[in-house]
Motif scaffolding. Sequence first.
Motif, PDB file in Angstrom:
ATOM      1  N   HIS A   8      -0.366  11.462   2.117  1.00 33.50           N
ATOM      2  CA  HIS A   8      -0.300  12.504   3.134  1.00 33.50           C
ATOM      3  C   HIS A   8      -1.656  12.776   3.776  1.00 33.50           C
ATOM      4  O   HIS A   8      -1.753  13.583   4.688  1.00 33.50           O
ATOM      5  CB  HIS A   8       0.285  13.787   2.547  1.00 33.50           C
ATOM      6  CG  HIS A   8      -0.600  14.489   1.573  1.00 33.50           C
ATOM      7  ND1 HIS A   8      -0.715  14.093   0.252  1.00 33.50           N
ATOM      8  CD2 HIS A   8      -1.421  15.552   1.708  1.00 33.50           C
ATOM      9  CE1 HIS A   8      -1.551  14.896  -0.369  1.00 33.50           C
ATOM     10  NE2 HIS A   8      -2.004  15.782   0.492  1.00 33.50           N
ATOM     11  N   THR A  17      -6.712   4.472  -2.036  1.00 34.55           N
ATOM     12  CA  THR A  17      -5.269   4.567  -2.239  1.00 34.55           C
ATOM     13  C   THR A  17      -4.853   4.202  -3.657  1.00 34.55           C
ATOM     14  O   THR A  17      -3.859   4.721  -4.152  1.00 34.55           O
ATOM     15  CB  THR A  17      -4.504   3.671  -1.247  1.00 34.55           C
ATOM     16  OG1 THR A  17      -4.988   2.343  -1.351  1.00 34.55           O
ATOM     17  CG2 THR A  17      -4.679   4.162   0.163  1.00 34.55           C
ATOM     18  N   ARG A  38       0.834  -1.191   0.000  1.00 33.54           N
ATOM     19  CA  ARG A  38       0.000   0.000   0.000  1.00 33.54           C
ATOM     20  C   ARG A  38       0.872   1.245   0.000  1.00 33.54           C
ATOM     21  O   ARG A  38       1.883   1.307   0.694  1.00 33.54           O
ATOM     22  CB  ARG A  38      -0.878   0.031   1.236  1.00 33.54           C
ATOM     23  CG  ARG A  38      -2.109  -0.794   1.064  1.00 33.54           C
ATOM     24  CD  ARG A  38      -3.100  -0.682   2.182  1.00 33.54           C
ATOM     25  NE  ARG A  38      -2.824   0.332   3.177  1.00 33.54           N
ATOM     26  CZ  ARG A  38      -3.404   0.375   4.346  1.00 33.54           C
ATOM     27  NH1 ARG A  38      -4.264  -0.537   4.690  1.00 33.54           N
ATOM     28  NH2 ARG A  38      -3.126   1.319   5.201  1.00 33.54           N
ATOM     29  N   THR A  39       0.458   2.240  -0.787  1.00 36.36           N
ATOM     30  CA  THR A  39       1.197   3.490  -0.799  1.00 36.36           C
ATOM     31  C   THR A  39       0.778   4.336   0.393  1.00 36.36           C
ATOM     32  O   THR A  39      -0.382   4.323   0.795  1.00 36.36           O
ATOM     33  CB  THR A  39       0.926   4.281  -2.092  1.00 36.36           C
ATOM     34  OG1 THR A  39      -0.473   4.485  -2.211  1.00 36.36           O
ATOM     35  CG2 THR A  39       1.436   3.535  -3.297  1.00 36.36           C
ATOM     36  N   LYS A  40       1.738   5.064   0.952  1.00 43.21           N
ATOM     37  CA  LYS A  40       1.432   5.955   2.063  1.00 43.21           C
ATOM     38  C   LYS A  40       1.154   7.335   1.506  1.00 43.21           C
ATOM     39  O   LYS A  40       1.972   7.898   0.779  1.00 43.21           O
ATOM     40  CB  LYS A  40       2.596   5.999   3.050  1.00 43.21           C
ATOM     41  CG  LYS A  40       2.752   4.698   3.812  1.00 43.21           C
ATOM     42  CD  LYS A  40       3.708   4.846   4.949  1.00 43.21           C
ATOM     43  CE  LYS A  40       3.783   3.564   5.729  1.00 43.21           C
ATOM     44  NZ  LYS A  40       4.686   3.653   6.864  1.00 43.21           N
ATOM     45  N   ARG A  53       3.422  11.142  10.874  1.00 47.64           N
ATOM     46  CA  ARG A  53       3.266  12.355  10.073  1.00 47.64           C
ATOM     47  C   ARG A  53       3.414  13.565  10.983  1.00 47.64           C
ATOM     48  O   ARG A  53       2.959  13.552  12.121  1.00 47.64           O
ATOM     49  CB  ARG A  53       1.887  12.396   9.428  1.00 47.64           C
ATOM     50  CG  ARG A  53       1.652  11.314   8.419  1.00 47.64           C
ATOM     51  CD  ARG A  53       0.279  11.424   7.804  1.00 47.64           C
ATOM     52  NE  ARG A  53      -0.758  11.465   8.821  1.00 47.64           N
ATOM     53  CZ  ARG A  53      -1.956  12.012   8.663  1.00 47.64           C
ATOM     54  NH1 ARG A  53      -2.291  12.563   7.541  1.00 47.64           N
ATOM     55  NH2 ARG A  53      -2.839  11.995   9.630  1.00 47.64           N
ATOM     56  N   ARG A  72      -5.260  10.928   5.447  1.00 51.92           N
ATOM     57  CA  ARG A  72      -5.880   9.721   5.994  1.00 51.92           C
ATOM     58  C   ARG A  72      -7.343  10.001   6.304  1.00 51.92           C
ATOM     59  O   ARG A  72      -7.758  11.147   6.429  1.00 51.92           O
ATOM     60  CB  ARG A  72      -5.201   9.307   7.302  1.00 51.92           C
ATOM     61  CG  ARG A  72      -3.840   8.747   7.149  1.00 51.92           C
ATOM     62  CD  ARG A  72      -3.373   8.226   8.482  1.00 51.92           C
ATOM     63  NE  ARG A  72      -1.955   7.926   8.440  1.00 51.92           N
ATOM     64  CZ  ARG A  72      -1.190   7.822   9.507  1.00 51.92           C
ATOM     65  NH1 ARG A  72      -1.703   8.008  10.709  1.00 51.92           N
ATOM     66  NH2 ARG A  72       0.085   7.542   9.392  1.00 51.92           N
ATOM     67  N   ARG A  94       7.268  13.003   7.077  1.00 42.36           N
ATOM     68  CA  ARG A  94       7.320  11.782   7.874  1.00 42.36           C
ATOM     69  C   ARG A  94       8.649  11.704   8.594  1.00 42.36           C
ATOM     70  O   ARG A  94       9.682  12.002   8.012  1.00 42.36           O
ATOM     71  CB  ARG A  94       7.148  10.555   6.995  1.00 42.36           C
ATOM     72  CG  ARG A  94       5.776  10.453   6.404  1.00 42.36           C
ATOM     73  CD  ARG A  94       5.583   9.119   5.722  1.00 42.36           C
ATOM     74  NE  ARG A  94       4.228   9.038   5.226  1.00 42.36           N
ATOM     75  CZ  ARG A  94       3.199   8.591   5.934  1.00 42.36           C
ATOM     76  NH1 ARG A  94       3.372   8.155   7.154  1.00 42.36           N
ATOM     77  NH2 ARG A  94       1.989   8.576   5.417  1.00 42.36           N
TER      78      ARG A  94
END
Length: 107
Positions: free
Chosen positions: A6, A32, A2-4, A97, A8, A86
């Motif tokens: 900025h 995502t 999974r990509t992180k 974050r 959520r 991060r």
Amino acid sequence: MRTKLHIRKGDMVTVLAGDSRGMQGKVLNVDTERKMAIVEGINLVSKHTKPNAKSPQGGILKKEAPVHISNLMVIDSTGKPTRTGRKIDPKKNISERYSKNSGEVIK
């Protein structure tokens, strides 16, 4: 993997571009794979529905449409839009974050 991103689910964000520019809202859902987010009260579209069990009258409903995350910016605890970064917490060994403006960790 999974990509992180900025942004959520649950973050307060402001819209940078588009018809809803300058508006603020809470992120309800993040996709995502498509890099899109659904924000409460932002990018409303009209959806025409037939009568059914959920809405016996039918009619036109207002519904939030996805917004690309590049057009959103997180609002930190001071109430201002901020870029995020991060950093790794050495005690917990996880990345957190943080706000680039104030330096505070974003929960």
